[in-house]
Design an enzyme around this catalytic site. Structure first.
Site, PDB file in Angstrom:
ATOM      1  CG  ASP A 170       3.312  -5.223  -3.425  1.00  0.00           C
ATOM      2  OD1 ASP A 170       3.129  -4.126  -3.992  1.00  0.00           O
ATOM      3  OD2 ASP A 170       4.136  -6.062  -3.824  1.00  0.00           O
ATOM      4  CB  SER A 209       7.854  -5.149  -9.903  1.00  0.00           C
ATOM      5  OG  SER A 209       7.582  -3.836  -9.451  1.00  0.00           O
ATOM      6  CG  HIS A 260       6.971  -4.165  -4.492  1.00  0.00           C
ATOM      7  ND1 HIS A 260       5.965  -4.578  -5.328  1.00  0.00           N
ATOM      8  CD2 HIS A 260       8.011  -3.816  -5.305  1.00  0.00           C
ATOM      9  CE1 HIS A 260       6.364  -4.475  -6.582  1.00  0.00           C
ATOM     10  NE2 HIS A 260       7.598  -4.024  -6.596  1.00  0.00           N
TER      11      HIS A 260
END
Length: 322
Positions: free
Chosen positions: A264, A167, A294
């Site tokens: 995502d 991320s 995600h």
């Protein structure tokens, strides 16, 4: 078919956990959330601490600000590793540039080191909005320099060094790789980018599509970028080290392995980055996982697709570093 119908059924528990959770909207709420996350760490299992040793280190940082690092070293290398210094993954934690910590990724790093026989060095970087860009990038880069300079102390092979993160950590890893290339810094063998946060402009189809969903969404992403970039947010002056998708030239970067889920918000910026790496002559592998949102591998680690996600990660690292 809407977002909820597209989620892999085995990942539904993670969605249920996220529904109704209100993300922080102010710096004060953000600080409170960080404190709650820290309090939860005491409940995490430490079943792998016998198989992997942990040592803490401090590196001198830019402007006199020290940078904390934690090294996770397997008690023994796997059968695929030769005796001597171990290959190493320099790890940068996630959290939208505004949250997360080395301690919150302890279990991830412990399990990765135990499963692969690769040493992991995880860096603690300053968080926004208290410390906007370039604080996090400076800390990550200084920690990388220290890791290479102290390879003998850590028992790692600086010639088999990868950089990675998930991320926001993936975005910082990509930005740090760009800086290392541009400043003739440590030679990196590989970059591992798990659903990386790469583009502050938020104009891709997936960024526009995944608004208001329970997992990391367009609104949360925009708020995080505002806190991270400060006054430069929305301008044309944003550095490629902050938002690697803005880099005009990706040639000369280390080979990359990029993973992202179908659901995502970062899906399309990650696909585009992989394609641009390939066009620049950089070896890159991209995997997009159907039905995955995600951070699903952390929220629902027992799901089949999460197991496959982590196995693919381990295999890619071993191929690159063994």
């Amino acid at each position: 078919m809407n977002y909820f119908e597209r989620v892999d059924p085995q990942l539904q528990a993670g969605v249920d956990f996220l529904v109704g959770r209100t993300p922080p909207a102010t710096p004060e709420q953000l600080v409170a959330m960080r404190q709650q996350n820290t309090a939860r760490l005491a409940a995490l299992p430490t079943d792998l601490t016998g198989a992997v040793s942990m040592t803490d280190h401090v590196a001198p940082g830019a402007g006199g600000v020290d940078v904390a690092l934690r090294c996770y070293r397997p008690a023994r290398a796997t059968a695929t590793q030769a005796p001597g210094p171990l290959p190493c993954l320099y790890w940068i934690h996630g959290g939208g540039m505004v949250a997360g910590s080395v301690a919150e990724d302890d279990l991830l790093c412990l399990r990765l080191a135990a499963a692969t026989g690769i040493a992991v060095v995880s860096v603690e970087y300053r968080l926004a909005p208290e410390h906007p860009f370039p604080a996090a990038l400076d800390d990550a880069y200084q920690g990388l320099l220290w890791t290479v300079e102290n390879a003998t102390v850590l028992g790692i092979d600086p010639g088999r060094l990868a950089i990675g993160g998930a991320s926001a950590g993936g975005g910082l890893a990509a930005g740090t790789a760009l800086r290392a290339r541009d400043q003739q810094g440590p030679p990196l063998r590989f970059q591992y980018l798990a659903y990386p946060m790469l583009d502050d402009r938020d104009q891709t189809p997936s960024s526009l599509e995944f608004s208001g969903i329970p997992s990391w969404n367009r609104e949360r992403n925009q708020q995080a970028w505002k806190w991270f970039l400060g006054a430069s947010y929305g301008s044309g002056t944003v550095s490629a080290y902050a938002a690697p998708s803005r880099a005009a030239d990706l040639a000369g970067l280390p080979p990359a392995f990029i993973q992202v889920g179908e659901l995502d918000v970062f899906r399309d910026e990650d696909i585009d980055y992989a394609a641009r790496l390939l066009r620049a002559g950089v070896a890159a592998e991209l995997q997009v996982y159907a039905g995955v949102y995600h951070g699903a591998d952390g929220l629902a680690p027992e799901a089949d697709v999460s197991r496959r996600f982590l196995a693919d990660r381990n295999e890619a690292l071993l191929r690159a570093l063994s």
